[in-house]
Design an enzyme around this catalytic site. Structure first.
Site, mmCIF file in Angstrom:
data_model
loop_
_atom_site.group_PDB
_atom_site.id
_atom_site.type_symbol
_atom_site.label_atom_id
_atom_site.label_comp_id
_atom_site.label_asym_id
_atom_site.label_seq_id
_atom_site.Cartn_x
_atom_site.Cartn_y
_atom_site.Cartn_z
ATOM 1 N N HIS A 13 0.842 -1.204 0.000
ATOM 2 C CA HIS A 13 0.000 0.000 0.000
ATOM 3 C C HIS A 13 0.877 1.254 0.000
ATOM 4 O O HIS A 13 2.114 1.147 -0.005
ATOM 5 C CB HIS A 13 -0.956 -0.027 1.202
ATOM 6 N N HIS A 15 3.805 1.443 2.466
ATOM 7 C CA HIS A 15 4.972 0.660 2.047
ATOM 8 C C HIS A 15 5.746 1.399 0.948
ATOM 9 O O HIS A 15 6.972 1.460 0.953
ATOM 10 C CB HIS A 15 4.536 -0.707 1.483
ATOM 11 N N CYS A 41 -1.564 -9.181 20.393
ATOM 12 C CA CYS A 41 -2.195 -8.513 19.245
ATOM 13 C C CYS A 41 -1.529 -9.038 17.978
ATOM 14 O O CYS A 41 -0.337 -8.809 17.772
ATOM 15 C CB CYS A 41 -2.043 -6.990 19.337
ATOM 16 N N LYS A 51 -12.153 -0.004 2.574
ATOM 17 C CA LYS A 51 -11.786 -0.820 1.400
ATOM 18 C C LYS A 51 -11.964 -0.033 0.101
ATOM 19 O O LYS A 51 -11.126 -0.075 -0.783
ATOM 20 C CB LYS A 51 -12.642 -2.100 1.363
HETATM 21 O O1 ME8 Z 1 5.736 -3.737 10.465
HETATM 22 N N1 ME8 Z 1 2.645 5.161 6.395
HETATM 23 O O2 ME8 Z 1 5.441 -4.794 8.439
HETATM 24 P P1 ME8 Z 1 4.296 -3.878 7.795
HETATM 25 C C1 ME8 Z 1 3.977 5.017 6.435
HETATM 26 N N2 ME8 Z 1 6.866 -6.801 9.149
HETATM 27 N N3 ME8 Z 1 4.590 3.849 6.695
HETATM 28 C C2 ME8 Z 1 3.819 2.786 6.941
HETATM 29 C C3 ME8 Z 1 2.410 2.863 6.915
HETATM 30 C C4 ME8 Z 1 1.824 4.131 6.624
HETATM 31 N N4 ME8 Z 1 0.517 4.303 6.556
HETATM 32 N N5 ME8 Z 1 1.927 1.632 7.213
HETATM 33 C C5 ME8 Z 1 2.999 0.832 7.400
HETATM 34 C C6 ME8 Z 1 5.961 -4.649 9.680
HETATM 35 N N6 ME8 Z 1 4.130 1.526 7.237
HETATM 36 C C7 ME8 Z 1 6.978 -5.708 10.035
HETATM 37 C C8 ME8 Z 1 8.360 -5.101 9.999
HETATM 38 S S1 ME8 Z 1 10.993 -5.234 10.201
HETATM 39 C C9 ME8 Z 1 12.090 -6.325 10.850
HETATM 40 C C10 ME8 Z 1 9.465 -6.034 10.358
HETATM 41 C C11 ME8 Z 1 5.508 1.020 7.390
HETATM 42 O O3 ME8 Z 1 4.024 -4.496 6.475
HETATM 43 C C12 ME8 Z 1 5.728 0.382 8.741
HETATM 44 O O4 ME8 Z 1 5.976 1.375 9.701
HETATM 45 O O5 ME8 Z 1 3.181 -3.691 8.736
HETATM 46 C C13 ME8 Z 1 6.924 -0.489 8.451
HETATM 47 O O6 ME8 Z 1 8.117 0.243 8.570
HETATM 48 C C14 ME8 Z 1 6.695 -0.910 6.998
HETATM 49 O O7 ME8 Z 1 5.720 -0.012 6.457
HETATM 50 C C15 ME8 Z 1 6.197 -2.325 6.885
HETATM 51 O O8 ME8 Z 1 5.002 -2.450 7.626
#
Ligand code: ME8
Length: 508
Positions: free
Chosen positions: A18, A21, A126, A296
């Site tokens: 998204h 990411h 969680c 969604k």
């Molecule tokens: O946290 N705005 O995975 P993830 C900015 N697997 N950044 C965002 C965001 C948003 N709305 N939503 C998510 C994980 N992120 C773990 C990490 S590392 C050893 C394991 C960022 O798929 C989030 O902060 O939930 C993270 O850095 C990355 O996207 C992956 O998030």
């Protein structure tokens, strides 16, 4: 050549990529490209977090084996990163054998130091955070970060990691290394958290079969964060000795929701294993739509493929870093507002400011000087270019990417203002102004050439094209910029760099 190893978070394999990411990967790519531009030997790693309860639950909901789900999502994520021109050197997946081996080796090493012990855990978990929660951390019985998910009560016999033993060492490290946690807001949050002391945490799970088998403990898997964090060393060959060619990392880039894992748990694991700590952890802010969770239907308006398609990958990269400061959150009122802002920004900054500057300057260089620009003296614009370059360099080295981008665009805006005030078409009519016209045109080409180089991290394809249109060949590195400025503009191009969009903005 100095080495620069940087990583991003590895993304959970339980859904499509998204904008959050994309924002993180593009920002990290800007840092990687900037470091290459200043001549460093960069190694840039991203990847997928494929184990744990959250991924297993999604696979079960889809009635598929988890491996099949994560294989499919890894392809999906990588194809988006490719479309966005992310220049990573490696893509680590936590289901790969190289990773599994590294995790088991690290767990054994931590076990050898006496920091693991067996105990029983009874409490909340969680799956959104993939973390155990104290009662005091919940709001109305739910995780405040994942209010839509049920919070589960769990009771299991686990291996525990003596995190509590590292509180003082972590505080000392953070105080002695102000660059360790950035930006400062994150550093303060972590220091506050440490003031309260730390609890020990689970290192294994006995109720989650989808994970790395815990060494010598039938039925246990490594707790998913204990599995995910070591991706930063498994990707560079841990436990083989060669891994220390890259370790410690110069920079871990992650979102603010997971700073605690990266600034407390990960460094404690490394300290326990006797490994060096990374130089800096950067906790960027969040992109939000409508204050928080996307519905969604709103999310479907912000499908990454469509966003990349809308004005091309470079424009999307530009927009993300222009609109969302690298150190803070940015909330767009709605998906429509996001798209409208994207269209406006595209037209004003890229089509008008940058695209027009290139067109006008190339056209004038060809019309008045057959494309050959020569200078006898610096102009006011050259002074602006020098200070813009300096501001850019400082901001980029301090990871203030939005400020670096603004410094580059300030050269573009100044160059447009310079054309308006100098009126080269008037200078061209006055034989006494020949030198002035030469210097004005040379300064404009220099402004464009400079911005092409320093915008490369943000808009790599268009920057290379700009450089070509100015008569350059390969984009030079930053330190060679002055010596390699193009002096002959080859001719007109029949396409524009960023065609203006006239259509009404909106969902389509
Ligand atoms: O946290 N705005 O995975 P993830 C900015 N697997 N950044 C965002 C965001 C948003 N709305 N939503 C998510 C994980 N992120 C773990 C990490 S590392 C050893 C394991 C960022 O798929 C989030 O902060 O939930 C993270 O850095 C990355 O996207 C992956 O998030």
């Amino acid at each position: 050549m100095s080495r620069y190893y940087l990583t991003t978070a590895i993304d959970y394999s339980n859904g499509d990529p998204h904008i959050g990411h994309a924002y993180e990967k593009v920002g990290a790519d800007v840092v990687a490209r900037f470091r290459r531009l200043v001549g460093e030997d960069v190694h840039f790693v991203i990847g997928m977090d494929e184990h744990g309860q959250k991924v297993a639950q999604e696979a079960a909901a889809q009635d598929r084996p988890p491996q099949e789900l994560v294989d499919e999502l890894a392809v999906r994520f990588e194809s988006v990163w490719q479309r966005l021109n992310i220049s990573h050197d490696d893509f680590i997946r936590t289901t790969e054998p190289r990773h599994t081996q590294a995790v088991q080796a690290l767990v054994r090493r931590i076990q050898d130091t006496g920091d693991l012990y067996r105990d029983r855990y009874e409490g909340y978990y969680c799956t959104g955070c993939e973390a155990f929660k104290r009662e005091a951390e919940l709001e109305d019985g739910r995780c405040p970060i994942h209010p839509s998910r049920e919070i589960a009560w769990t009771d299991e016999e686990n291996w525990f990691f003596r995190l509590s033993a590292y509180t003082d060492r972590l505080v000392t490290h953070i105080e002695q290394h102000p660059e360790f946690i950035q930006p400062e807001t994150r550093r303060n949050e972590i220091l506050r958290l440490l003031e309260g002391g730390l609890d020990d945490i689970s290192a294994s799970r006995s109720r989650v079969p989808w994970g790395v088998p815990f060494p010598d403990e039938e039925g246990h898997t490594v707790y998913v964060w204990f599995d995910a964090l070591p991706n930063y060393i498994s990707a560079i060959g841990y436990p083989e000795a060669g891994f220390s060619d890259r370790w410690p990392a110069a920079l871990h880039i992650i979102g603010k929701d997971i700073t605690r894992f990266h600034c407390v748990i990960w460094p404690a694991m490394l300290l326990s294993a006797g490994l060096d700590l990374p130089d800096t952890v950067w906790g960027h802010g969040f992109v939000k739509i409508g204050g928080g969770k996307l519905s969604k239907s709103e999310a479907s308006l912000l499908d990454l493929d469509q966003l990349i398609e809308r004005h091309g990958p470079d424009a999307f990269r530009y927009f993300l870093l222009r609109e969302i400061p690298w150190d803070r959150d940015r909330d767009f009122p709605s998906a429509d507002a996001f798209l409208q802002q994207f269209d406006e920004r595209y037209n004003s900054d890229l089509a008008n400011d940058l695209g027009n500057l290139l067109n006008r300057s190339v056209a004038m260089a060809l019309k008045y000087r057959d494309g050959v620009v020569t200078r006898s003296a610096a102009t006011e614009l050259d002074t602006v270019i020098d200070s813009g370059l300096e501001a850019y360099d400082t901001a980029m080295r301090e990871h203030r990417l939005h400020e670096g981008l603004d410094a580059a665009m300030s050269i573009v805006r100044a160059a447009n203002g310079f054309i308006d005030s100098e009126q080269p078409w008037k200078l061209a009519k006055d034989p006494a102004q020949e030198d002035r016209l030469d210097n004005v045109l040379a300064a404009l080409v220099r402004a464009l050439a400079t911005t092409a180089v320093i915008l490369e991290p943000f808009i790599p394809t268009k920057a290379a094209e700009m450089w070509k249109r100015l008569g350059g060949d390969e984009l030079p590195s930053l330190e060679h910029l002055t010596g390699e400025l193009p002096t002959t503009v080859p001719g007109r191009w029949d396409t524009v760099l960023f065609p203006r969009v006239e259509k009404e903005s909106g969902g389509g």
